[in-house]
Design a protein around this motif. Sequence first.
Motif, PDB file in Angstrom:
ATOM      1  N   UNK A   1       0.852  -1.199   0.000  1.00  0.00           N
ATOM      2  CA  UNK A   1       0.000   0.000   0.000  1.00  0.00           C
ATOM      3  C   UNK A   1       0.886   1.247   0.000  1.00  0.00           C
ATOM      4  N   UNK A   2       0.638   2.176  -0.937  1.00  0.00           N
ATOM      5  CA  UNK A   2       1.428   3.401  -0.986  1.00  0.00           C
ATOM      6  C   UNK A   2       1.105   4.272   0.223  1.00  0.00           C
ATOM      7  N   UNK A   3       1.991   5.237   0.488  1.00  0.00           N
ATOM      8  CA  UNK A   3       1.742   6.147   1.613  1.00  0.00           C
ATOM      9  C   UNK A   3       0.441   6.910   1.411  1.00  0.00           C
ATOM     10  N   UNK A   4       0.177   7.312   0.173  1.00  0.00           N
ATOM     11  CA  UNK A   4      -1.056   8.066  -0.088  1.00  0.00           C
ATOM     12  C   UNK A   4      -2.285   7.181   0.145  1.00  0.00           C
ATOM     13  N   UNK A   5      -2.197   5.934  -0.290  1.00  0.00           N
ATOM     14  CA  UNK A   5      -3.340   5.046  -0.088  1.00  0.00           C
ATOM     15  C   UNK A   5      -3.584   4.825   1.404  1.00  0.00           C
ATOM     16  N   UNK A   6      -2.498   4.679   2.173  1.00  0.00           N
ATOM     17  CA  UNK A   6      -2.652   4.469   3.615  1.00  0.00           C
ATOM     18  C   UNK A   6      -3.285   5.699   4.263  1.00  0.00           C
ATOM     19  N   UNK A   7      -2.880   6.889   3.805  1.00  0.00           N
ATOM     20  CA  UNK A   7      -3.431   8.132   4.354  1.00  0.00           C
ATOM     21  C   UNK A   7      -4.930   8.232   4.039  1.00  0.00           C
ATOM     22  N   UNK A   8      -5.283   7.955   2.783  1.00  0.00           N
ATOM     23  CA  UNK A   8      -6.696   8.024   2.397  1.00  0.00           C
ATOM     24  C   UNK A   8      -7.516   6.982   3.156  1.00  0.00           C
ATOM     25  N   UNK A   9      -6.946   5.798   3.323  1.00  0.00           N
ATOM     26  CA  UNK A   9      -7.680   4.730   4.029  1.00  0.00           C
ATOM     27  C   UNK A   9      -7.950   5.131   5.473  1.00  0.00           C
ATOM     28  N   UNK A  10      -6.935   5.708   6.126  1.00  0.00           N
ATOM     29  CA  UNK A  10      -7.109   6.107   7.534  1.00  0.00           C
ATOM     30  C   UNK A  10      -8.131   7.238   7.645  1.00  0.00           C
ATOM     31  N   UNK A  11      -8.042   8.204   6.749  1.00  0.00           N
ATOM     32  CA  UNK A  11      -8.990   9.325   6.789  1.00  0.00           C
ATOM     33  C   UNK A  11     -10.416   8.850   6.513  1.00  0.00           C
ATOM     34  N   UNK A  12     -10.532   7.949   5.549  1.00  0.00           N
ATOM     35  CA  UNK A  12     -11.853   7.422   5.200  1.00  0.00           C
ATOM     36  C   UNK A  12     -12.450   6.668   6.392  1.00  0.00           C
ATOM     37  N   UNK A  13     -11.624   5.883   7.074  1.00  0.00           N
ATOM     38  CA  UNK A  13     -12.117   5.168   8.266  1.00  0.00           C
ATOM     39  C   UNK A  13     -12.637   6.150   9.302  1.00  0.00           C
ATOM     40  N   UNK A  14     -11.888   7.226   9.520  1.00  0.00           N
ATOM     41  CA  UNK A  14     -12.321   8.215  10.524  1.00  0.00           C
ATOM     42  C   UNK A  14     -13.650   8.845  10.133  1.00  0.00           C
ATOM     43  N   UNK A  15     -13.779   9.200   8.863  1.00  0.00           N
ATOM     44  CA  UNK A  15     -15.026   9.851   8.420  1.00  0.00           C
ATOM     45  C   UNK A  15     -16.193   8.862   8.469  1.00  0.00           C
ATOM     46  N   UNK A  16     -15.960   7.628   8.067  1.00  0.00           N
ATOM     47  CA  UNK A  16     -17.035   6.623   8.146  1.00  0.00           C
ATOM     48  C   UNK A  16     -17.472   6.423   9.597  1.00  0.00           C
ATOM     49  N   UNK A  17     -16.498   6.450  10.530  1.00  0.00           N
ATOM     50  CA  UNK A  17     -16.858   6.304  11.945  1.00  0.00           C
ATOM     51  C   UNK A  17     -17.658   7.517  12.423  1.00  0.00           C
ATOM     52  N   UNK A  18     -17.298   8.707  11.959  1.00  0.00           N
ATOM     53  CA  UNK A  18     -18.058   9.904  12.335  1.00  0.00           C
ATOM     54  C   UNK A  18     -19.496   9.811  11.831  1.00  0.00           C
ATOM     55  N   UNK A  19     -19.649   9.359  10.600  1.00  0.00           N
ATOM     56  CA  UNK A  19     -21.008   9.234  10.046  1.00  0.00           C
ATOM     57  C   UNK A  19     -21.803   8.206  10.857  1.00  0.00           C
ATOM     58  N   UNK A  20     -21.166   7.083  11.177  1.00  0.00           N
ATOM     59  CA  UNK A  20     -21.866   6.041  11.947  1.00  0.00           C
ATOM     60  C   UNK A  20     -22.258   6.557  13.327  1.00  0.00           C
ATOM     61  N   UNK A  21     -21.344   7.298  13.974  1.00  0.00           N
ATOM     62  CA  UNK A  21     -21.659   7.872  15.290  1.00  0.00           C
ATOM     63  C   UNK A  21     -22.816   8.858  15.183  1.00  0.00           C
ATOM     64  N   UNK A  22     -22.810   9.660  14.119  1.00  0.00           N
ATOM     65  CA  UNK A  22     -23.869  10.666  13.945  1.00  0.00           C
ATOM     66  C   UNK A  22     -25.205   9.991  13.679  1.00  0.00           C
ATOM     67  N   UNK A  23     -25.196   8.910  12.914  1.00  0.00           N
ATOM     68  CA  UNK A  23     -26.441   8.160  12.683  1.00  0.00           C
ATOM     69  C   UNK A  23     -26.977   7.637  14.013  1.00  0.00           C
TER      70      UNK A  23
END
Length: 239
Positions: free
Chosen positions: A1-23
């Motif tokens: 996994x490239x550094x950029x892919x790892x960064x996007x994956x981590x950010x996406x996980x955080x945002x998905x968790x925020x959406x789930x918490x908000x739901x």
Amino acid sequence: MSAREAELAANLDRVRARVADAERAAGREPGSVSLVVVTKFFPASDVRLLAGLGVTDVGENRHPEARDKKADCEDLGLRWHYIGGLQSNKAGQVAAYADVVESVDRAKLLARLDRAAGERGVALEVLLQVGLDSGRTDGAEVGADRAGVEPEDLPALADAVTACEHLVLAGLMAVAPLGEDPATAFDRLAGIRAGFLADHPGATTCSAGMSGDLEQAVAAGATHVRVGSAILGSRPSTH
Ligand SMILES: *Cc1c(COP(=O)(O)O)cnc(C)c1O
């Protein structure tokens, strides 16, 4: 996994968790809010990585950059949301590739959108962008250049869309005004939407909430959040 892919994956996980918490906080069904990742300013290579991480919907706000990026990513099967300001003379060009046009705010755009959708042979989903500046109770100056149909003009615009053969009225879109508490602005949107849904019960999409205010939007009933910088990072410098 490239550094950029790892960064996007981590950010996406955080945002998905925020959406789930908000739901959960809003007592809404898990998974009921869809994520549109706003990839403006960022290259097609990032769109490709995001698709590999399970992203299905992307948002772009500039033509022709959006068109070119979609062409580079045609094989990915993504849904492309056009979320930027629309000039009348570009509306037809945008309708030639967008899957959803979220920023329809005046009747003048409709003939060109309808014709282009017909030529393409699709039923084009449109959202009506509602201006949330009027009705502010915090006394702030209202910018004259903010996009969005005035709430009192929304019913006529909605009827004009339903009269177009190749356009599908899918719902509403809004951006919280700068400087106002987004919870207050999105409450206003929820009230506008209740009246709108009474007339157009099938037009259930509500696209609201960005990196900084997605929780407030989900609390107010958003079905789609449009998140850019929390996933892709801040805008890259252009020089
Ligand atoms: C840029 C943009 C977004 C995403 O904003 P972020 O704060 O980067 O999440 C959402 N909606 C519209 C209309 C935008 O132009």
